[in-house]
Design a protein around this motif. Structure first.
Motif, PDB file in Angstrom:
ATOM      1  N   TYR A 130      -5.097   1.611   7.049  1.00 52.39           N
ATOM      2  CA  TYR A 130      -4.227   2.119   5.993  1.00 52.39           C
ATOM      3  C   TYR A 130      -4.542   3.593   5.792  1.00 52.39           C
ATOM      4  O   TYR A 130      -5.706   3.969   5.586  1.00 52.39           O
ATOM      5  CB  TYR A 130      -4.449   1.323   4.717  1.00 52.39           C
ATOM      6  CG  TYR A 130      -4.116  -0.139   4.881  1.00 52.39           C
ATOM      7  CD1 TYR A 130      -2.819  -0.601   4.739  1.00 52.39           C
ATOM      8  CD2 TYR A 130      -5.114  -1.065   5.228  1.00 52.39           C
ATOM      9  CE1 TYR A 130      -2.511  -1.940   4.920  1.00 52.39           C
ATOM     10  CE2 TYR A 130      -4.811  -2.401   5.408  1.00 52.39           C
ATOM     11  CZ  TYR A 130      -3.508  -2.834   5.255  1.00 52.39           C
ATOM     12  OH  TYR A 130      -3.207  -4.159   5.436  1.00 52.39           O
ATOM     13  N   LEU A 131      -3.493   4.413   5.867  1.00 46.99           N
ATOM     14  CA  LEU A 131      -3.671   5.860   5.887  1.00 46.99           C
ATOM     15  C   LEU A 131      -3.120   6.504   4.626  1.00 46.99           C
ATOM     16  O   LEU A 131      -2.064   6.121   4.129  1.00 46.99           O
ATOM     17  CB  LEU A 131      -2.962   6.456   7.105  1.00 46.99           C
ATOM     18  CG  LEU A 131      -3.233   5.775   8.454  1.00 46.99           C
ATOM     19  CD1 LEU A 131      -2.338   6.351   9.529  1.00 46.99           C
ATOM     20  CD2 LEU A 131      -4.700   5.905   8.840  1.00 46.99           C
ATOM     21  N   LEU A 132      -3.840   7.483   4.129  1.00 44.84           N
ATOM     22  CA  LEU A 132      -3.388   8.281   3.007  1.00 44.84           C
ATOM     23  C   LEU A 132      -3.372   9.735   3.455  1.00 44.84           C
ATOM     24  O   LEU A 132      -4.415  10.298   3.806  1.00 44.84           O
ATOM     25  CB  LEU A 132      -4.326   8.115   1.808  1.00 44.84           C
ATOM     26  CG  LEU A 132      -3.926   8.808   0.507  1.00 44.84           C
ATOM     27  CD1 LEU A 132      -2.551   8.333   0.039  1.00 44.84           C
ATOM     28  CD2 LEU A 132      -4.970   8.554  -0.570  1.00 44.84           C
ATOM     29  N   SER A 180       0.715   5.191   4.625  1.00 45.00           N
ATOM     30  CA  SER A 180       1.275   4.575   5.828  1.00 45.00           C
ATOM     31  C   SER A 180       0.209   3.638   6.403  1.00 45.00           C
ATOM     32  O   SER A 180      -0.896   3.533   5.865  1.00 45.00           O
ATOM     33  CB  SER A 180       1.666   5.636   6.860  1.00 45.00           C
ATOM     34  OG  SER A 180       0.536   6.409   7.242  1.00 45.00           O
ATOM     35  N   TYR A 181       0.543   2.965   7.463  1.00 46.48           N
ATOM     36  CA  TYR A 181      -0.456   2.117   8.110  1.00 46.48           C
ATOM     37  C   TYR A 181      -0.150   1.988   9.590  1.00 46.48           C
ATOM     38  O   TYR A 181       0.979   2.164  10.027  1.00 46.48           O
ATOM     39  CB  TYR A 181      -0.540   0.736   7.445  1.00 46.48           C
ATOM     40  CG  TYR A 181       0.635  -0.173   7.696  1.00 46.48           C
ATOM     41  CD1 TYR A 181       0.577  -1.180   8.665  1.00 46.48           C
ATOM     42  CD2 TYR A 181       1.813  -0.051   6.962  1.00 46.48           C
ATOM     43  CE1 TYR A 181       1.647  -2.032   8.891  1.00 46.48           C
ATOM     44  CE2 TYR A 181       2.886  -0.897   7.179  1.00 46.48           C
ATOM     45  CZ  TYR A 181       2.793  -1.884   8.138  1.00 46.48           C
ATOM     46  OH  TYR A 181       3.860  -2.721   8.361  1.00 46.48           O
ATOM     47  N   PHE A 236       0.832  -1.200   0.000  1.00 44.57           N
ATOM     48  CA  PHE A 236       0.000   0.000   0.000  1.00 44.57           C
ATOM     49  C   PHE A 236       0.865   1.249   0.000  1.00 44.57           C
ATOM     50  O   PHE A 236       0.638   2.184  -0.772  1.00 44.57           O
ATOM     51  CB  PHE A 236      -0.927  -0.003   1.222  1.00 44.57           C
ATOM     52  CG  PHE A 236      -1.736   1.259   1.382  1.00 44.57           C
ATOM     53  CD1 PHE A 236      -2.880   1.460   0.640  1.00 44.57           C
ATOM     54  CD2 PHE A 236      -1.338   2.241   2.272  1.00 44.57           C
ATOM     55  CE1 PHE A 236      -3.621   2.621   0.781  1.00 44.57           C
ATOM     56  CE2 PHE A 236      -2.068   3.407   2.425  1.00 44.57           C
ATOM     57  CZ  PHE A 236      -3.220   3.591   1.676  1.00 44.57           C
ATOM     58  N   VAL A 237       1.881   1.255   0.850  1.00 46.96           N
ATOM     59  CA  VAL A 237       2.786   2.404   0.929  1.00 46.96           C
ATOM     60  C   VAL A 237       3.488   2.618  -0.409  1.00 46.96           C
ATOM     61  O   VAL A 237       3.595   3.746  -0.907  1.00 46.96           O
ATOM     62  CB  VAL A 237       3.813   2.209   2.058  1.00 46.96           C
ATOM     63  CG1 VAL A 237       4.841   3.336   2.056  1.00 46.96           C
ATOM     64  CG2 VAL A 237       3.107   2.140   3.410  1.00 46.96           C
ATOM     65  N   ALA A 238       3.964   1.523  -1.018  1.00 51.36           N
ATOM     66  CA  ALA A 238       4.680   1.629  -2.290  1.00 51.36           C
ATOM     67  C   ALA A 238       3.763   2.132  -3.399  1.00 51.36           C
ATOM     68  O   ALA A 238       4.159   2.962  -4.226  1.00 51.36           O
ATOM     69  CB  ALA A 238       5.266   0.277  -2.664  1.00 51.36           C
ATOM     70  N   THR A 239       2.522   1.625  -3.421  1.00 48.32           N
ATOM     71  CA  THR A 239       1.563   2.050  -4.446  1.00 48.32           C
ATOM     72  C   THR A 239       1.267   3.530  -4.328  1.00 48.32           C
ATOM     73  O   THR A 239       1.207   4.261  -5.331  1.00 48.32           O
ATOM     74  CB  THR A 239       0.258   1.248  -4.325  1.00 48.32           C
ATOM     75  OG1 THR A 239       0.551  -0.140  -4.527  1.00 48.32           O
ATOM     76  CG2 THR A 239      -0.757   1.691  -5.369  1.00 48.32           C
TER      77      THR A 239
END
Length: 252
Positions: free
Chosen positions: A138-140, A104-105, A92-95
């Motif tokens: 999962y944080l954006l 981040s998460y 998720f972070v890489a995407t």
């Protein structure tokens, strides 16, 4: 109205009126009773038509207030692929990094949690057997945009350095690498996406409305002998993400 699909006919008529600008973003639509009278249909038919447009993202329901034209969705594509299984939060972070955004998460684990019946069935263990359960947010840009809940049989990792997925020498390394340290080879994963409606708890965490459309991705990892070694549910808000599966094509 055609008798066989009246709600689709009504939905198409409402969609056309929105596209023509009769109701703008934020405008309130007539009530079910008003639409039923206007189109000479039952209120249940009007309700189904409006629910269809809510699912499509044209409308949104507000509890105790009515149904409104919503801001168009700005959806991102979430790829599910072999690389997505390498790290729980890292993919998720890489995407997000590829999109120029900060992902981040956060996680919290509970060890020795008795398996509820539906989780026990997915892990091929007995109801009440001990598990390790980990919750993920999962944080954006600091805002929760997805949720995850992972379950592992405690018997596989008990009294090892990798018993907690996000602690120890392999913190955040992902199920494949962690299981390898205890002699278990993860061979495949099965994912089943299902539509659902957001619960109160999910809505509170994700900043969406109760009952809003979400996708639940049920994922289970299996070892080389076909034994389930981890199962998880990911909650993805439909308004923010469309899910795409990337399949490798073999070459002779």
């Amino acid at each position: 109205m055609a008798r066989e699909t009246p709600y689709l006919q009504v939905a198409e008529a409402l969609r056309a009126r929105i596209e023509e600008g009769e109701w703008g973003i934020g405008d309130k639509l007539p009530s079910r009773a008003q639409l039923a009278a206007e189109y000479d249909i039952g209120q249940s038919v009007a309700q189904r038509a409006m629910e269809l447009l809510i699912i499509e993202g044209l409308l949104e329901g507000r509890a105790g207030s009515g149904t409104y034209v919503r801001q168009p969705r700005l959806r991102q594509r979430m790829f599910r692929s072999r690389s997505a299984h390498s790290r729980v939060g890292g993919s998720f972070v890489a995407t997000m990094a590829e999109k120029g955004r900060k992902g981040s998460y956060e996680s919290r684990s509970s060890a020795r949690l008795p398996a509820p019946e539906h989780i026990a069935a997915r892990l091929a263990i007995k109801t009440g057997d001990m598990t390790v359960c980990t919750h993920y947010e999962y944080l954006l840009e600091g805002r929760p945009v997805q949720l995850g809940e992972s379950w592992e049989p405690l018997a596989l990792t008990d009294k090892t350095p990798v018993v907690l997925p996000e602690m120890g020498p392999f913190a955040g390394a992902g199920i494949v690498k962690r299981m390898r340290t205890v002699g278990v080879t993860v061979a495949r994963a099965v994912e089943v996406p299902r539509p659902a409606r957001a619960t109160q708890a999910q809505a509170n965490l994700l900043g969406i409305s109760v009952g809003e459309l979400v996708t639940i991705i049920e994922r289970t990892y299996y070892d080389t002998e076909g034994r389930p070694v981890e199962t998880a549910d990911f909650t993805v808000p439909d308004r923010r993400w469309e899910i795409a599966y990337e399949v490798a094509v073999p070459h002779d």
